[in-house]
Design a protein around this motif. Structure first.
Motif, PDB file in Angstrom:
ATOM      1  N   TYR A  93      -4.529   6.580  -9.734  1.00  0.00           N
ATOM      2  CA  TYR A  93      -5.052   5.258 -10.090  1.00  0.00           C
ATOM      3  C   TYR A  93      -5.808   5.297 -11.412  1.00  0.00           C
ATOM      4  O   TYR A  93      -5.764   4.337 -12.187  1.00  0.00           O
ATOM      5  CB  TYR A  93      -5.959   4.712  -8.993  1.00  0.00           C
ATOM      6  N   PHE A 118      -1.253   3.166  -3.821  1.00  0.00           N
ATOM      7  CA  PHE A 118      -1.575   3.362  -2.410  1.00  0.00           C
ATOM      8  C   PHE A 118      -0.356   3.729  -1.570  1.00  0.00           C
ATOM      9  O   PHE A 118      -0.417   4.653  -0.751  1.00  0.00           O
ATOM     10  CB  PHE A 118      -2.224   2.100  -1.837  1.00  0.00           C
ATOM     11  N   VAL A 153      -2.939 -10.209  -5.835  1.00  0.00           N
ATOM     12  CA  VAL A 153      -2.700  -8.805  -5.475  1.00  0.00           C
ATOM     13  C   VAL A 153      -2.640  -7.960  -6.735  1.00  0.00           C
ATOM     14  O   VAL A 153      -1.959  -8.325  -7.714  1.00  0.00           O
ATOM     15  CB  VAL A 153      -1.387  -8.653  -4.685  1.00  0.00           C
ATOM     16  N   ASN A 154      -3.335  -6.833  -6.738  1.00  0.00           N
ATOM     17  CA  ASN A 154      -3.270  -5.889  -7.853  1.00  0.00           C
ATOM     18  C   ASN A 154      -2.079  -4.959  -7.646  1.00  0.00           C
ATOM     19  O   ASN A 154      -2.127  -4.060  -6.800  1.00  0.00           O
ATOM     20  CB  ASN A 154      -4.558  -5.085  -7.949  1.00  0.00           C
ATOM     21  N   SER A 196     -10.657  -4.049  -6.461  1.00  0.00           N
ATOM     22  CA  SER A 196      -9.526  -3.203  -6.850  1.00  0.00           C
ATOM     23  C   SER A 196      -8.189  -3.693  -6.321  1.00  0.00           C
ATOM     24  O   SER A 196      -7.156  -3.494  -6.974  1.00  0.00           O
ATOM     25  CB  SER A 196      -9.766  -1.765  -6.374  1.00  0.00           C
ATOM     26  N   PHE A 197      -8.150  -4.351  -5.172  1.00  0.00           N
ATOM     27  CA  PHE A 197      -6.877  -4.760  -4.576  1.00  0.00           C
ATOM     28  C   PHE A 197      -6.546  -6.233  -4.800  1.00  0.00           C
ATOM     29  O   PHE A 197      -5.423  -6.658  -4.550  1.00  0.00           O
ATOM     30  CB  PHE A 197      -6.870  -4.459  -3.076  1.00  0.00           C
ATOM     31  N   LEU A 225      -7.219   4.903   0.132  1.00  0.00           N
ATOM     32  CA  LEU A 225      -7.980   3.665  -0.102  1.00  0.00           C
ATOM     33  C   LEU A 225      -9.312   3.973  -0.765  1.00  0.00           C
ATOM     34  O   LEU A 225      -9.720   3.307  -1.724  1.00  0.00           O
ATOM     35  CB  LEU A 225      -8.203   2.931   1.226  1.00  0.00           C
ATOM     36  N   GLY A 277      -4.920  -9.220  -1.891  1.00  0.00           N
ATOM     37  CA  GLY A 277      -4.530  -7.843  -1.558  1.00  0.00           C
ATOM     38  C   GLY A 277      -5.573  -7.099  -0.764  1.00  0.00           C
ATOM     39  O   GLY A 277      -5.247  -6.125  -0.068  1.00  0.00           O
ATOM     40  N   ALA A 278      -6.843  -7.532  -0.822  1.00  0.00           N
ATOM     41  CA  ALA A 278      -7.914  -6.870  -0.077  1.00  0.00           C
ATOM     42  C   ALA A 278      -7.684  -6.917   1.420  1.00  0.00           C
ATOM     43  O   ALA A 278      -8.252  -6.114   2.172  1.00  0.00           O
ATOM     44  CB  ALA A 278      -9.258  -7.507  -0.419  1.00  0.00           C
ATOM     45  N   ALA A 336      -2.781  -1.095  -7.771  1.00  0.00           N
ATOM     46  CA  ALA A 336      -3.434  -0.513  -6.594  1.00  0.00           C
ATOM     47  C   ALA A 336      -2.425  -0.301  -5.470  1.00  0.00           C
ATOM     48  O   ALA A 336      -2.410   0.757  -4.822  1.00  0.00           O
ATOM     49  CB  ALA A 336      -4.572  -1.418  -6.121  1.00  0.00           C
ATOM     50  N   ILE A 337      -1.580  -1.294  -5.235  1.00  0.00           N
ATOM     51  CA  ILE A 337      -0.563  -1.165  -4.186  1.00  0.00           C
ATOM     52  C   ILE A 337       0.436  -0.077  -4.560  1.00  0.00           C
ATOM     53  O   ILE A 337       0.860   0.722  -3.717  1.00  0.00           O
ATOM     54  CB  ILE A 337       0.169  -2.507  -3.972  1.00  0.00           C
ATOM     55  N   ALA A 383     -13.407  -4.690  -1.538  1.00  0.00           N
ATOM     56  CA  ALA A 383     -12.007  -4.297  -1.739  1.00  0.00           C
ATOM     57  C   ALA A 383     -11.275  -5.256  -2.666  1.00  0.00           C
ATOM     58  O   ALA A 383     -10.252  -4.879  -3.261  1.00  0.00           O
ATOM     59  CB  ALA A 383     -11.285  -4.215  -0.396  1.00  0.00           C
TER      60      ALA A 383
END
Length: 477
Positions: free
Chosen positions: A468, A433, A425-426, A103-104, A389, A108-109, A429-430, A100
């Motif tokens: 995304y 999401f 943190v990406n 991407s996050f 996710l 952030g994962a 992605a957040i 994770a």
């Protein structure tokens, strides 16, 4: 989908990193073979919940043949999704929370990891409780003298219930805390064991029904339109059910030696084995209608009608084994890794497993299960987050980064890391999401959208993947 540019670099992460421990590091030993993956799916599928789910579709009005085709369709899609996530795990050798990070972000994962962990911990407790109820029923059938143990309780559970629950809880914790190799050895035999009981139960009920079970008749007349709705709804619900393990299947595929092993194990375990088990569940339920005049969707209740103490004892043991199998695979391995990811230098796989087990006991799962609001809104709402996710992680790996992974970078928390993004943190992605998770939660929980609720996982996956891909391509342009 994977292109020739798929590469893994920097395969030796820094052991001194605060993001590193031996359990989160890329797997060094790749001992899982085709049978191990196949047995994993037997362990995950052969349980009371899946039996009742398939039997319930028959009771709602679908014929045995319609249930078979609906679930086969769903399991084929699940098979494809598992292969996608399985490839990531096999290539990187990393568990879900580390994957994770791609991407996050390295920090952030923790968001997807904690969501997956909370769902798993709650369902671990609930599954253990449901199995303990089945064991309690069979214990009373074997020896009615235990009835006095059901007359007094503590925290909402009687003495016999506590005994059965804690026994199952402790055995599962013991297996998990011995490591993933013990998990592999346990699930290699527990899945096939419950198959033997189910086949014996099917033969018994078919013989009692004079071998005249219909595959085309249903207990309830449905219009053609309603049959189509139930059919697609069944396929959608099975996708939502397996969306949890689809997300963290890399926890297991990381131990396989090659992609062929993953694909073959998934093929025999999902479209073949899982659909066959569902069909067998429906056949047994149809037989119960003919023999007892009512559809019995609880296999423990059906087994209690067998007037043979040895068979009841074997059945009780097998139901316990089946529940331990699904719990360890679906609800225990994941939070052990997920919690380890929060504080790698203090929490390893074994410690994470123990924390998960204690939490699962402390939430008093019998109280949770008796509350529809908790099951439907809290767990249902969290479950709706899994599709978004999955969509983000798969698109990021295959289409945005095109399979390029810097393994060492996954364990590097410093700003120079390719997965540091913005303070670990990406934001893209957040940013994708949050709204897509809100959308799927509304679809899953708001009564107005009830017709679309069975498809919430698919909708969340599709919307998040598309969104995304759009923002991710700009990021790498």
């Amino acid at each position: 989908m994977v292109t020739s540019v798929e590469t893994a670099t920097g395969t030796e992460p820094a052991t001194g990193s605060r993001l590193y421990n031996e359990d989160l590091a890329p797997a060094k030993e790749r001992k899982w073979k085709v049978y191990d993956i196949f047995a994993l799916w037997m362990s995950d599928v052969h349980n009371l919940g899946n039996y009742t789910f398939a039997a319930g579709l028959f009771v709602l009005g679908l014929s045995a043949w319609q249930v078979f085709t609906a679930l086969l369709f769903g399991f084929v899609i699940i098979y494809l999704g598992m292969n996608l996530m399985g490839r990531v795990g096999q290539k990187t050798g990393a568990p879900f929370p580390v994957v994770a990070r791609i991407s996050f972000g390295t920090a952030g994962a923790n968001l997807p990891a904690l969501i997956r962990a909370v769902i798993a911990i709650f369902w671990y407790g609930i599954q253990t409780y449901l199995a303990s109820v089945a064991i309690t029923v069979l214990v009373l059938a074997i020896d009615p003298g235990f009835k006095s143990w059901t007359e007094h309780g503590f925290l909402g559970l009687n003495a016999l219930g506590w005994l059965c629950f804690v026994a199952l809880w402790a055995i599962q914790a013991l297996i998990l805390t011995r490591g993933m190799e013990s998990v592999r050895k346990f699930q290699d035999w527990c899945g096939p064991a419950i198959w033997l009981v189910m086949i014996a139960l099917a033969i018994w009920i078919l013989a009692a029904g004079h071998w005249s079970i219909s595959f085309t008749e249903s207990p309830k007349a449905l219009s053609t339109g309603e049959q189509f709705r139930q059919w697609f709804g069944a396929a959608g619900l099975i996708l939502a059910t397996y969306g949890t393990l689809m997300l963290n299947f890399c926890d297991f595929s990381r131990f396989t030696p090659d992609q062929k092993t993953v694909r073959r194990g998934n093929f025999w375990g999902l479209p073949i084995n899982s659909t066959a088990f569902a069909l067998l569940s429906v056949i047994v339920t149809a037989g119960s209608m003919q023999v007892f005049g009512e559809a019995i969707t609880d296999p423990a209740e059906l087994l209690s009608k067998v007037h043979s103490t040895p068979i009841l004892i074997i059945g009780a043991l097998m139901f316990a084994v089946a529940t331990m199998g699904v719990n360890i695979v679906a609800n225990f391995v994941s939070p052990a890794y997920d919690l380890a990811n929060i504080w790698p230098k203090r929490i390893n796989f074994r410690t994470g497993g123990l924390i998960s087990a204690v939490f699962a006991l402390c939430v008093l799962p019998w109280k949770l299960y008796s509350s529809p609001a908790v099951v439907n809104y809290f767990l249902g709402g969290l479950g709706a987050f899994l599709g978004p996710l999955f969509g983000i992680m798969i698109v990021d790996y295959y289409l945005v980064k095109r399979g390029k992974v810097d393994i060492a970078g996954l364990f590097d928390p410093e700003p120079g890391s390719p997965y540091h993004y913005r303070r670990g943190v990406n934001p893209r992605a957040i940013g994708v999401f949050v709204p897509t998770a809100a959308l799927t939660a509304v679809i899953a929980l708001v009564p107005f959208f009830e017709p679309a609720a069975p498809y919430s996982w698919f909708i969340g996956t599709a919307v998040s993947a598309a969104a995304y891909f759009a923002v991710g391509k700009r990021q790498h342009a």
